[in-house]
Design a protein around this motif. Structure first.
Motif, short mmCIF file in Angstrom:
data_model
loop_
_atom_site.label_atom_id
_atom_site.label_comp_id
_atom_site.label_asym_id
_atom_site.label_seq_id
_atom_site.Cartn_x
_atom_site.Cartn_y
_atom_site.Cartn_z
N VAL A 11 0.87 -1.18 0.00
CA VAL A 11 0.00 0.00 0.00
C VAL A 11 0.90 1.22 0.00
O VAL A 11 1.96 1.22 0.64
CB VAL A 11 -0.95 0.00 1.22
N THR A 46 -3.65 0.29 -2.87
CA THR A 46 -3.08 -1.04 -2.75
C THR A 46 -2.57 -1.50 -4.11
O THR A 46 -3.10 -1.14 -5.16
CB THR A 46 -4.11 -2.05 -2.24
N ARG A 98 -4.95 -9.49 -0.14
CA ARG A 98 -5.53 -8.14 -0.20
C ARG A 98 -6.38 -7.87 1.03
O ARG A 98 -6.36 -6.78 1.59
CB ARG A 98 -6.36 -7.99 -1.47
N SER A 116 -7.56 1.23 -5.58
CA SER A 116 -6.78 0.32 -6.39
C SER A 116 -7.11 0.62 -7.85
O SER A 116 -7.89 1.53 -8.14
CB SER A 116 -7.09 -1.14 -6.04
#
Length: 222
Positions: free
Chosen positions: A100, A113, A131, A149
């Motif tokens: 991250v 991320t 994740r 993301s």
């Protein structure tokens, strides 16, 4: 007595566990295993899942490029801009990296991320669980209020992982992916309320020291 490395660089003290997965910050000792996994293959050569096509580098150049990347990330780590990259192991075997990154976190409380998984470990549910483990660390221990993301539309596996974890679409962008190649990249957004947590508990160690090191909350427990 000399201080321990984790006293000097508290990020190295992070430990995240979810079932048979363990996530720890990437150290120099991990780099040979990670380079070997990259050279073994992350994706088919006719595909490019990354916005920066770093895996296109010639095999004799890629290892040094990879090491430079991690050393650069560490060197620019400050409370104003930081990344935490965790090497992922399943039953002790290195399978990939989950990270991250954020900028101006003390104001925005958001970050993005990113991850990669060795090709031979894909399709086994590892990507979803690693994740989820990262998002537990982010939301429950580091004070994130949202996580973003992104994935190209021709990367359905990554989009599926995001969907399973609870991310929702957050806008599409046309961008250059490879020389003379345009692709559509889909932004994704996750909030604590939408987060689909793993079935098993996630154990986190060392978060309080990281919070103090990055100026997030000097009085936090974790």
């Amino acid at each position: 007595m000399n201080p321990a490395l984790t006293d000097l660089w508290p990020i190295f003290g992070l430990r995240v566990r979810l079932g048979d997965l363990e996530l720890r910050p990437v150290r120099d000792d991990d780099l040979p295993d990670l380079v070997a996994l990259v050279l073994d293959g992350i994706h088919d050569k006719d595909r490019m899942p990354f916005s920066m096509p770093w895996t296109d580098a010639p095999p004799d150049e890629l290892p040094a490029n990879y090491l430079r990347h991690y050393w650069e990330v560490r060197g620019r780590t400050t409370p104003g801009r930081w990344s935490i990259d965790l090497v992922v192991r399943r039953d002790g075997e290195v399978v990939g990296v989950q990270g991250v990154s954020t900028q101006d976190f003390l104001v925005t409380r958001t970050g993005e991320t990113g991850s990669w998984l060795g090709q031979r470990f894909q399709g086994q549910g590892i990507g979803t669980r690693m994740r989820q483990a990262m998002c537990v660390l982010a939301f429950d221990h580091l004070g994130f209020e949202e996580v973003t993301s992104a994935a190209f539309l021709d990367n359905p596996a990554s989009l599926a992982v995001s969907r399973k974890v609870g991310y929702v679409p957050n806008g599409d962008v046309r961008m250059k992916r490879r020389p003379e190649e345009c692709a559509v990249n889909r932004g994704l957004l996750l909030t604590p309320e939408a987060f689909r947590r793993p079935d098993a508990p996630v154990e986190v160690e060392g978060a309080a020291a990281v919070r103090r090191f990055l100026g997030i909350d000097a009085g936090a427990d974790g």
